[in-house]
Write an enzyme that holds these catalytic residues in place. Structure first.
Site, mmCIF file in Angstrom:
data_model
loop_
_atom_site.group_PDB
_atom_site.id
_atom_site.type_symbol
_atom_site.label_atom_id
_atom_site.label_comp_id
_atom_site.label_asym_id
_atom_site.label_seq_id
_atom_site.Cartn_x
_atom_site.Cartn_y
_atom_site.Cartn_z
ATOM 1 C CB SER A 121 -1.261 3.243 2.671
ATOM 2 O OG SER A 121 -0.846 3.956 3.820
ATOM 3 C CE1 TYR A 149 3.162 1.942 10.053
ATOM 4 C CE2 TYR A 149 1.495 3.040 8.710
ATOM 5 C CZ TYR A 149 2.790 2.586 8.881
ATOM 6 O OH TYR A 149 3.713 2.777 7.882
ATOM 7 C CB THR A 175 3.027 -1.662 9.035
ATOM 8 O OG1 THR A 175 2.620 -1.798 7.668
ATOM 9 C CG2 THR A 175 4.476 -1.223 9.079
ATOM 10 N NE ARG A 184 10.799 7.651 7.005
ATOM 11 C CZ ARG A 184 9.494 7.430 6.934
ATOM 12 N NH1 ARG A 184 8.687 8.368 6.440
ATOM 13 N NH2 ARG A 184 8.978 6.300 7.363
ATOM 14 C CE LYS A 249 4.728 -3.485 3.703
ATOM 15 N NZ LYS A 249 5.724 -2.541 4.251
ATOM 16 C CG HIS A 273 8.634 0.921 6.703
ATOM 17 N ND1 HIS A 273 7.642 0.440 7.513
ATOM 18 C CD2 HIS A 273 8.172 2.116 6.263
ATOM 19 C CE1 HIS A 273 6.644 1.297 7.574
ATOM 20 N NE2 HIS A 273 6.940 2.333 6.811
ATOM 21 N N GLY A 305 10.839 -4.651 -1.235
ATOM 22 C CA GLY A 305 12.134 -4.011 -1.017
ATOM 23 C C GLY A 305 13.121 -4.238 -2.139
ATOM 24 N N GLY A 306 13.250 -3.266 -3.043
ATOM 25 C CA GLY A 306 14.298 -3.295 -4.049
ATOM 26 C C GLY A 306 14.013 -4.111 -5.289
ATOM 27 N N GLY A 327 6.403 -1.326 -4.369
ATOM 28 C CA GLY A 327 6.041 -0.032 -3.804
ATOM 29 C C GLY A 327 6.465 1.131 -4.671
#
Length: 377
Positions: A121, A149, A175, A184, A249, A273, A305-306, A327
């Protein structure tokens, strides 16, 4: 108070009662304080996308074949010209020293030991060069990529690109799905804030953005922050700054995939994300086959993701992915046992992937296709 960051990872053992990634998650919640847990585990809004990412993989049923030759099978694959031991990489996760004092250094050692790729990151809490040194210390390590970013401070971005090239990074990952943060609520309820010991150390020299005063009726978001939001022109600028492959991404829409292909991108990561930006956005398992159809095999595709089981990795490959990114599960392993915990998470996923391949009649990743799923694409 966090211990001083060291280049030598803390020696820890994985608890004997951790058999699955779900076990790691439950244990990590006990290790982390409420604020760090909210930051790492929470999603945007009502967390509908966060939960849909997981349930979408469960809803895909496998359709195994029998009596097929399996001797000599393996999980090797090629990604951006590099042969990997398996198709599992560590996703970019910011501020990993919130989870363990060794932070990204521990993740790098684990990735190196397990032959996994690592996407670092931009908001890492450990210096890029230190992570690269830890990663490259193992001859069997997978590739190190740097996630970016695009910032208003172009000089800083150029400096990061040059540092990435000098440190031996093999690709840049931009990203593109977060021009602003998601809503959030879980973080806000926990009053999350970074402790002073944990900072985005690679951004220390970033110049502050200069914001013009807003006129009456203007939006602080659209007329302020988003004046610097990147566009396709900014991606073209970045491509001109580097000799490294550039991947995007955060692509979920087939038309964006086609635009990326036309612009000469080197790969795409299908991602929402982790459900942390736009709530009720499509799950990655549902978006992936549409993106695969749009690019027609012309670009390597990764997905995150998941994913929590080796069967999920298998399903992602069946839907058109070249590899997957992990992640939160790696973060749980990090919180539980530092480098050893991350390595254990990677080992569990690889072992489960091998078992799924064997039980589905697929000796190699090349044998995996949509025909292995009992659902029309």
């Amino acid at each position: 108070m966090l211990k001083k960051l060291s280049q030598t990872p803390t020696r820890q053992r994985v608890a004997p009662d951790l058999f699955t990634l779900a076990d790691h998650e439950r244990s990590a919640q006990r290790q982390l304080d409420a604020k760090a847990w909210a930051y790492f585990s929470g999603g945007a809004g009502d967390e509908i996308t966060l939960h849909a990412n997981r349930s979408a993989w469960d809803e895909l049923a496998l359709l195994p074949r029998v009596l097929r030759p399996l001797a000599g099978g393996h999980t090797r694959c090629t990604l951006l010209g590099r042969e990997l031991a398996h198709p599992i990489l560590l996703a970019p996760v910011a501020y990993q020293r919130l989870a363990h004092p060794d932070g990204e250094i521990a993740s790098a050692y684990a990735a190196g030991a397990m032959g996994a790729g690592l996407v670092l990151s931009m908001q890492a809490s450990s210096p890029l060069e230190d992570v690269a040194a830890a990663m490259h210390g193992d001859p069997g390590a997978g590739p190190l990529w740097l996630q970016l970013y695009l910032q208003h401070d172009r000089a800083l971005v150029r400096d990061l690109v040059e540092r990435a090239e000098a440190a031996g990074c093999e690709a840049l990952v931009v990203t593109v799905d977060a021009p602003t943060s998601g809503v959030r609520d879980r973080e806000r309820r926990a009053a999350f804030a970074l402790p002073p010991e944990v900072q985005a150390v690679n951004l220390a020299r970033m110049a502050p953005a200069v914001q013009a005063p807003l006129a009456p009726g203007q939006s602080a978001l659209f007329d302020g922050l988003l004046r610097h939001a990147p566009t396709w022109d900014d991606i073209a600028w970045l491509q001109a700054q580097t000799r490294l492959p550039v991947l995007l991404k955060g692509v979920l829409h087939a038309e964006d995939a086609r635009l990326a292909l036309a612009q000469g991108m080197d790969g795409l990561i299908v991602s929402n994300h982790g459900g942390r930006t736009l709530d009720t956005a499509v799950s990655t398992a549902r978006a992936l086959p549409r993106i695969a159809d749009a690019v027609g095999g012309a670009l390597p595709l990764l997905v995150d993701g998941g994913l929590r089981r080796g069967t999920d990795v298998f399903k992602a490959l069946a839907l058109g992915a070249s590899a997957v990114l992990i992640g939160r599960p790696a973060l749980w392993g990090l919180a539980n046992a530092g480098a050893a915990g991350v390595a254990h998470v990677l080992r569990l996923l690889r072992d489960e992937l091998e078992a799924c391949m064997a039980l589905s009649g697929c000796a190699t990743l090349a044998n995996i296709s949509a025909a292995a799923l009992d659902s029309p694409r």
